[in-house]
Design an enzyme around this catalytic site. Structure first.
Site, PDB file in Angstrom:
ATOM      1  N   LYS A   1      17.491  -6.008  16.540  1.00  0.00           N
ATOM      2  CA  LYS A   1      18.177  -6.712  17.193  1.00  0.00           C
ATOM      3  C   LYS A   1      18.056  -6.074  18.851  1.00  0.00           C
ATOM      4  O   LYS A   1      18.472  -7.147  19.893  1.00  0.00           O
ATOM      5  CB  LYS A   1      18.930  -6.930  16.656  1.00  0.00           C
ATOM      6  CG  LYS A   1      19.304  -7.334  14.834  1.00  0.00           C
ATOM      7  CD  LYS A   1      20.741  -8.064  15.575  1.00  0.00           C
ATOM      8  CE  LYS A   1      20.369  -8.913  13.679  1.00  0.00           C
ATOM      9  NZ  LYS A   1      21.523  -9.157  13.090  1.00  0.00           N
TER      10      LYS A   1
ATOM     11  N   GLY B   1      21.629 -11.052   7.052  1.00  0.00           N
ATOM     12  CA  GLY B   1      22.741 -12.122   5.937  1.00  0.00           C
ATOM     13  C   GLY B   1      23.831 -11.341   6.012  1.00  0.00           C
ATOM     14  O   GLY B   1      24.894 -11.305   5.383  1.00  0.00           O
TER      15      GLY B   1
ATOM     16  N   ARG C   1      24.797 -24.049   0.424  1.00  0.00           N
ATOM     17  CA  ARG C   1      24.357 -23.466  -0.540  1.00  0.00           C
ATOM     18  C   ARG C   1      25.004 -22.951  -1.789  1.00  0.00           C
ATOM     19  O   ARG C   1      26.058 -22.799  -2.089  1.00  0.00           O
ATOM     20  CB  ARG C   1      24.552 -21.295  -0.333  1.00  0.00           C
ATOM     21  CG  ARG C   1      23.690 -21.607   1.449  1.00  0.00           C
ATOM     22  CD  ARG C   1      23.414 -20.395   1.740  1.00  0.00           C
ATOM     23  NE  ARG C   1      22.871 -20.079   3.001  1.00  0.00           N
ATOM     24  CZ  ARG C   1      21.805 -19.401   3.766  1.00  0.00           C
ATOM     25  NH1 ARG C   1      22.130 -18.460   3.320  1.00  0.00           N
ATOM     26  NH2 ARG C   1      21.545 -19.585   5.249  1.00  0.00           N
TER      27      ARG C   1
ATOM     28  N   GLU D   1      27.405  -5.991  20.728  1.00  0.00           N
ATOM     29  CA  GLU D   1      28.009  -6.391  22.000  1.00  0.00           C
ATOM     30  C   GLU D   1      28.956  -7.579  21.963  1.00  0.00           C
ATOM     31  O   GLU D   1      29.693  -7.273  21.723  1.00  0.00           O
ATOM     32  CB  GLU D   1      26.940  -7.985  21.392  1.00  0.00           C
ATOM     33  CG  GLU D   1      25.675  -8.381  21.166  1.00  0.00           C
ATOM     34  CD  GLU D   1      25.436  -9.718  20.051  1.00  0.00           C
ATOM     35  OE1 GLU D   1      25.114 -10.700  20.139  1.00  0.00           O
ATOM     36  OE2 GLU D   1      23.706  -9.197  19.730  1.00  0.00           O
ATOM     37  N   LYS D   2      29.178  -8.075  23.297  1.00  0.00           N
ATOM     38  CA  LYS D   2      30.587  -8.917  23.864  1.00  0.00           C
ATOM     39  C   LYS D   2      30.877 -10.132  22.937  1.00  0.00           C
ATOM     40  O   LYS D   2      29.617 -10.456  21.927  1.00  0.00           O
ATOM     41  CB  LYS D   2      30.647  -9.723  24.937  1.00  0.00           C
ATOM     42  CG  LYS D   2      31.048  -9.550  25.247  1.00  0.00           C
ATOM     43  CD  LYS D   2      31.879  -9.953  27.405  1.00  0.00           C
ATOM     44  CE  LYS D   2      33.343 -11.162  27.398  1.00  0.00           C
ATOM     45  NZ  LYS D   2      33.848 -10.186  27.575  1.00  0.00           N
TER      46      LYS D   2
ATOM     47  N   LYS E   1      26.148 -17.282   5.862  1.00  0.00           N
ATOM     48  CA  LYS E   1      26.411 -18.722   6.440  1.00  0.00           C
ATOM     49  C   LYS E   1      26.729 -19.192   5.190  1.00  0.00           C
ATOM     50  O   LYS E   1      25.962 -18.913   4.329  1.00  0.00           O
ATOM     51  CB  LYS E   1      24.878 -19.736   6.478  1.00  0.00           C
ATOM     52  CG  LYS E   1      23.762 -19.327   8.184  1.00  0.00           C
ATOM     53  CD  LYS E   1      23.089 -19.329   9.038  1.00  0.00           C
ATOM     54  CE  LYS E   1      22.406 -18.463   9.547  1.00  0.00           C
ATOM     55  NZ  LYS E   1      21.293 -18.213   9.678  1.00  0.00           N
TER      56      LYS E   1
ATOM     57  N   ASN F   1      14.757 -14.595  13.404  1.00  0.00           N
ATOM     58  CA  ASN F   1      14.093 -14.144  12.715  1.00  0.00           C
ATOM     59  C   ASN F   1      12.981 -14.278  12.120  1.00  0.00           C
ATOM     60  O   ASN F   1      12.287 -15.409  11.505  1.00  0.00           O
ATOM     61  CB  ASN F   1      14.955 -15.272  11.053  1.00  0.00           C
ATOM     62  CG  ASN F   1      16.624 -14.768  10.924  1.00  0.00           C
ATOM     63  OD1 ASN F   1      16.742 -13.278  11.251  1.00  0.00           O
ATOM     64  ND2 ASN F   1      17.771 -15.284  11.074  1.00  0.00           N
TER      65      ASN F   1
ATOM     66  N   ARG G   1      10.828 -14.919   9.678  1.00  0.00           N
ATOM     67  CA  ARG G   1      10.466 -15.530   8.536  1.00  0.00           C
ATOM     68  C   ARG G   1      10.857 -16.506   7.642  1.00  0.00           C
ATOM     69  O   ARG G   1      11.415 -17.539   8.462  1.00  0.00           O
ATOM     70  CB  ARG G   1      11.047 -14.964   6.960  1.00  0.00           C
ATOM     71  CG  ARG G   1      12.674 -14.574   7.912  1.00  0.00           C
ATOM     72  CD  ARG G   1      13.355 -14.050   6.392  1.00  0.00           C
ATOM     73  NE  ARG G   1      14.517 -13.801   6.824  1.00  0.00           N
ATOM     74  CZ  ARG G   1      15.802 -14.154   6.993  1.00  0.00           C
ATOM     75  NH1 ARG G   1      16.112 -15.376   6.459  1.00  0.00           N
ATOM     76  NH2 ARG G   1      17.047 -13.971   7.760  1.00  0.00           N
TER      77      ARG G   1
HETATM   78  P1  ADP Z   1      22.321 -10.964  11.138  1.00  0.00           P
HETATM   79  O1  ADP Z   1      21.058 -10.436  10.852  1.00  0.00           O
HETATM   80  O2  ADP Z   1      22.801 -10.868   9.310  1.00  0.00           O
HETATM   81  O3  ADP Z   1      22.245 -12.755  10.799  1.00  0.00           O
HETATM   82  P2  ADP Z   1      23.000 -12.189  12.933  1.00  0.00           P
HETATM   83  O4  ADP Z   1      22.840 -11.587  14.760  1.00  0.00           O
HETATM   84  O5  ADP Z   1      23.034 -13.891  13.385  1.00  0.00           O
HETATM   85  O6  ADP Z   1      22.583 -11.470  12.338  1.00  0.00           O
HETATM   86  O7  ADP Z   1      24.829 -12.527  12.943  1.00  0.00           O
HETATM   87  C1  ADP Z   1      25.918 -13.345  12.099  1.00  0.00           C
HETATM   88  C2  ADP Z   1      26.708 -14.063  12.545  1.00  0.00           C
HETATM   89  O8  ADP Z   1      27.586 -13.005  13.225  1.00  0.00           O
HETATM   90  C3  ADP Z   1      25.976 -15.018  13.449  1.00  0.00           C
HETATM   91  O9  ADP Z   1      25.970 -15.687  13.149  1.00  0.00           O
HETATM   92  C4  ADP Z   1      27.700 -15.033  14.145  1.00  0.00           C
HETATM   93  O10 ADP Z   1      28.833 -16.149  14.128  1.00  0.00           O
HETATM   94  C5  ADP Z   1      27.806 -13.990  14.136  1.00  0.00           C
HETATM   95  N1  ADP Z   1      27.690 -12.969  16.067  1.00  0.00           N
HETATM   96  C6  ADP Z   1      26.878 -12.362  15.904  1.00  0.00           C
HETATM   97  N2  ADP Z   1      27.143 -12.377  17.563  1.00  0.00           N
HETATM   98  C7  ADP Z   1      27.712 -12.706  17.329  1.00  0.00           C
HETATM   99  C8  ADP Z   1      28.648 -12.086  18.933  1.00  0.00           C
HETATM  100  N3  ADP Z   1      28.277 -11.709  20.271  1.00  0.00           N
HETATM  101  N4  ADP Z   1      30.100 -12.629  19.362  1.00  0.00           N
HETATM  102  C9  ADP Z   1      30.173 -13.461  18.047  1.00  0.00           C
HETATM  103  N5  ADP Z   1      29.703 -13.905  16.938  1.00  0.00           N
HETATM  104  C10 ADP Z   1      28.537 -13.342  16.580  1.00  0.00           C
HETATM  105  P1  ADP Z   2      20.541 -14.786   8.251  1.00  0.00           P
HETATM  106  O1  ADP Z   2      19.687 -13.407   8.491  1.00  0.00           O
HETATM  107  O2  ADP Z   2      20.303 -15.264   9.349  1.00  0.00           O
HETATM  108  O3  ADP Z   2      21.548 -14.845   7.752  1.00  0.00           O
HETATM  109  P2  ADP Z   2      19.324 -16.153   6.030  1.00  0.00           P
HETATM  110  O4  ADP Z   2      20.608 -16.602   5.716  1.00  0.00           O
HETATM  111  O5  ADP Z   2      18.163 -17.193   6.057  1.00  0.00           O
HETATM  112  O6  ADP Z   2      19.397 -15.823   8.002  1.00  0.00           O
HETATM  113  O7  ADP Z   2      19.213 -15.197   5.052  1.00  0.00           O
HETATM  114  C1  ADP Z   2      17.831 -14.831   4.187  1.00  0.00           C
HETATM  115  C2  ADP Z   2      18.657 -14.430   2.819  1.00  0.00           C
HETATM  116  O8  ADP Z   2      18.057 -12.924   3.015  1.00  0.00           O
HETATM  117  C3  ADP Z   2      19.834 -13.985   2.892  1.00  0.00           C
HETATM  118  O9  ADP Z   2      19.475 -13.902   1.052  1.00  0.00           O
HETATM  119  C4  ADP Z   2      20.329 -12.569   3.028  1.00  0.00           C
HETATM  120  O10 ADP Z   2      20.676 -11.731   2.352  1.00  0.00           O
HETATM  121  C5  ADP Z   2      18.602 -11.630   3.387  1.00  0.00           C
HETATM  122  N1  ADP Z   2      18.377 -11.479   4.335  1.00  0.00           N
HETATM  123  C6  ADP Z   2      18.453 -11.489   5.231  1.00  0.00           C
HETATM  124  N2  ADP Z   2      17.713 -10.510   6.539  1.00  0.00           N
HETATM  125  C7  ADP Z   2      17.561  -9.816   5.235  1.00  0.00           C
HETATM  126  C8  ADP Z   2      17.199  -8.266   5.686  1.00  0.00           C
HETATM  127  N3  ADP Z   2      17.217  -8.081   7.175  1.00  0.00           N
HETATM  128  N4  ADP Z   2      17.426  -6.756   4.833  1.00  0.00           N
HETATM  129  C9  ADP Z   2      17.093  -7.292   3.494  1.00  0.00           C
HETATM  130  N5  ADP Z   2      17.762  -8.579   3.092  1.00  0.00           N
HETATM  131  C10 ADP Z   2      18.391  -9.956   4.391  1.00  0.00           C
HETATM  132 MG    MG Z   3      21.415 -14.629  11.934  1.00  0.00          MG
END
Ligand code: ADP
Ligand code: ADP
Ligand code: MG
Length: 463
Positions: free
Chosen positions: A116, A164, A339, A200-201, A237, A291, A293
């Protein structure tokens, strides 16, 4: 076209992929762990091979076993699904080295988008707005403090490898940073095996808006509109919908163009998602992550666009150009997904998989259920707790909400607790009904929602 695809995954997504393969006359090889002998994906595939013990590290994450099976069974492609090895660039490279088509972007692209903190730099250079943050990783508490002072508090500490919702901690001031830093680092190490952190902010009360994109090997990139995934518990989510109610056509066009630019910046190929945060004013948006995938919530996009995204993944991986152009994409009506997870909201969402004693899935017009459950099956405890995805499609958002309420009233699962009733309560919450949910909504409303469910159960004499 690919002839025989190994599905390196399990659960509902393995089924989703093998259904698309079957419709394209592609044979499927399922793999399974010792805990999944009776899983539906094993029964529906052309062929199925046990690849190891229940523990994912010995089975679904075992690259050598997967590649050996793929070659021994004559596969020409490998579909990684989501989670597991889907965003592992070494696995994508290893498939290519063995002459197998990895159904996703190249290892090089996954490397760029998968970290990221690297992706943020690439996006900034490509003119895609990103949240203010550390320019690259932060390696110590001192580093993090300096970066946070520069961007302004509150901040979010995030794992570069994250996914996740794991490896993320909010931090409101300098006193809280040392503890948050070590907690986030430890969680990242445990979940992803890597603990690089950046920050991140924190965007206050944002919405999570993401764009689905498709890119072929011939250089065409299109987007298939947006999804609002703001209903989240602890950054994970729970419910998603398409299209996002808060986007004007102009903002949608600008964000869509930014998503296409983001995909171009990393040489994208296949189906992917560009995630953005939209600020509380609904004007400024920031790239959050890409993402590389198929995503859990891809179905809501399929319902409003009529495009089968897994079919497109298979076509693109087979070297075919996109058979749809940007102007062919029209968003029809409104789609929503809940979900259903095997977890107990009354016990802090403790995962509680088990045997399905009785199951009735909803159906009827405008309803789609993606699930690996059947009567009598056992959901093993070793993997994530997603049990079913309930999706609806209706002409308007309000009709979609009413249809989803009806689906959840019909949905019956005996054997273990789920979050289905919580989703049902959300569908009646005034903030949700008027389309006002930010990512703060669920965490803030959870006590009330759970209390309401408890009172209803008591009234029914069923505590
Ligand atoms: P993941 O790979 O776990 O999905 P993300 O970077 O997509 O991680 O962040 C997951 C969630 O965290 C986002 O959907 C959002 O709700 C929250 N989030 C991430 N970055 C920020 C931010 N800079 N400010 C506020 N909320 C954030
Ligand atoms: P997000 O990454 O934005 O949360 P999803 O909700 O589509 O997106 O995540 C899909 C599934 O894959 C979830 O069950 C999550 O726990 C898993 N997952 C997502 N990113 C990773 C990762 N980098 N390593 C392992 N599992 C992951
Ligand atoms: Mg995400």
């Amino acid at each position: 076209m690919l002839k025989r695809v190994l599905i390196a995954n399990r659960g509902e997504i393995a089924l989703r992929i093998l259904r698309a393969c079957r419709e394209l006359d592609i044979e499927t090889v399922a793999v399974y762990s010792e805990a999944d002998e009776e899983a539906l994906h094993v029964q529906l595939a052309t062929q199925a091979v046990c690849i190891g013990p229940a523990r994912a590290s010995g089975s679904y994450l075992n690259q050598d076993a997967l590649l050996t099976v793929a070659k021994a069974t004559g596969c020409d492609g490998v579909h990684p699904g989501y989670g597991f090895l889907s965003e592992n660039p070494d696995f994508a490279d290893a498939c290519a080295a063995e002459g197998l088509t990895f159904i996703g972007p190249s290892g090089g692209t996954i490397r760029k988008a998968g970290s990221k903190s690297t992706a943020r730099e690439i996006m900034r250079a490509a003119g895609v707005p990103v949240t203010p943050g550390s320019g690259g990783p932060v390696s110590s508490v001192e580093d993090a403090l300096a970066a946070a002072d520069a961007v302004g508090w509150p901040v979010l500490l995030k794992s570069s490898a994250g996914g996740g919702g794991r490896g993320i901690r909010r931090c409101d001031g300098p006193e809280a940073l040392p503890a948050a830093f070590s907690e986030a680092k430890a969680e990242a190490k445990a979940c992803f095996g890597k603990d690089e952190m950046y920050l991140e902010k924190l965007v206050l009360r944002p919405r999570h808006i993401e764009f689905q994109i498709l890119a072929d090997r011939q250089g065409h990139v299109i987007h298939l509109g947006d999804r609002d995934c703001s209903v989240q518990r602890r950054n994970q989510k729970l419910m998603e919908e398409a299209p996002a109610r808060c986007l004007t056509p102009d903002l949608r066009a600008r964000m869509g163009a930014a998503a296409v630019r983001a995909a171009g910046a990393v040489g994208y190929e296949g189906a992917g998602t560009v995630e953005f945060l939209l600020d509380a004013g609904g004007e400024h948006f920031y790239f959050m992550e890409m993402n590389t995938r198929i995503q859990v919530e891809h179905g809501v996009t399929e319902l409003v666009t009529g495009v089968d995204l897994v079919r497109q993944q298979l076509r693109i991986a087979s070297g075919l150009p996109l058979d749809i152009a940007q102007e062919d994409i029209h968003l029809e009506g409104h789609a929503m997904e809940c979900r259903v997870n095997a977890e107990d909201p009354a016990q802090d969402f403790r995962p509680c998989p088990g045997r399905v004693e009785f199951l009735h899935l909803p159906g009827g017009a405008g309803v789609r259920v993606d699930s690996c459950l059947y009567n009598g099956c056992t959901l093993p405890p070793y993997y994530d707790s997603l049990a079913a995805k309930l999706l609806v499609h209706a002409p308007t958002r309000l009709e979609a909400i009413r249809k989803m309420r009806r689906c959840l009233e019909e949905f019956t699962l005996e054997g273990f607790p789920t979050n289905a009733e919580l989703s049902y309560q959300i569908l009646y919450h005034p903030t949700f009904v008027r389309g006002g949910c930010t990512t703060a909504f669920l965490d803030e409303s959870l006590p009330d929602l759970l209390d309401f469910s408890r009172r209803i159960r008591e009234k029914e004499g069923n505590p």
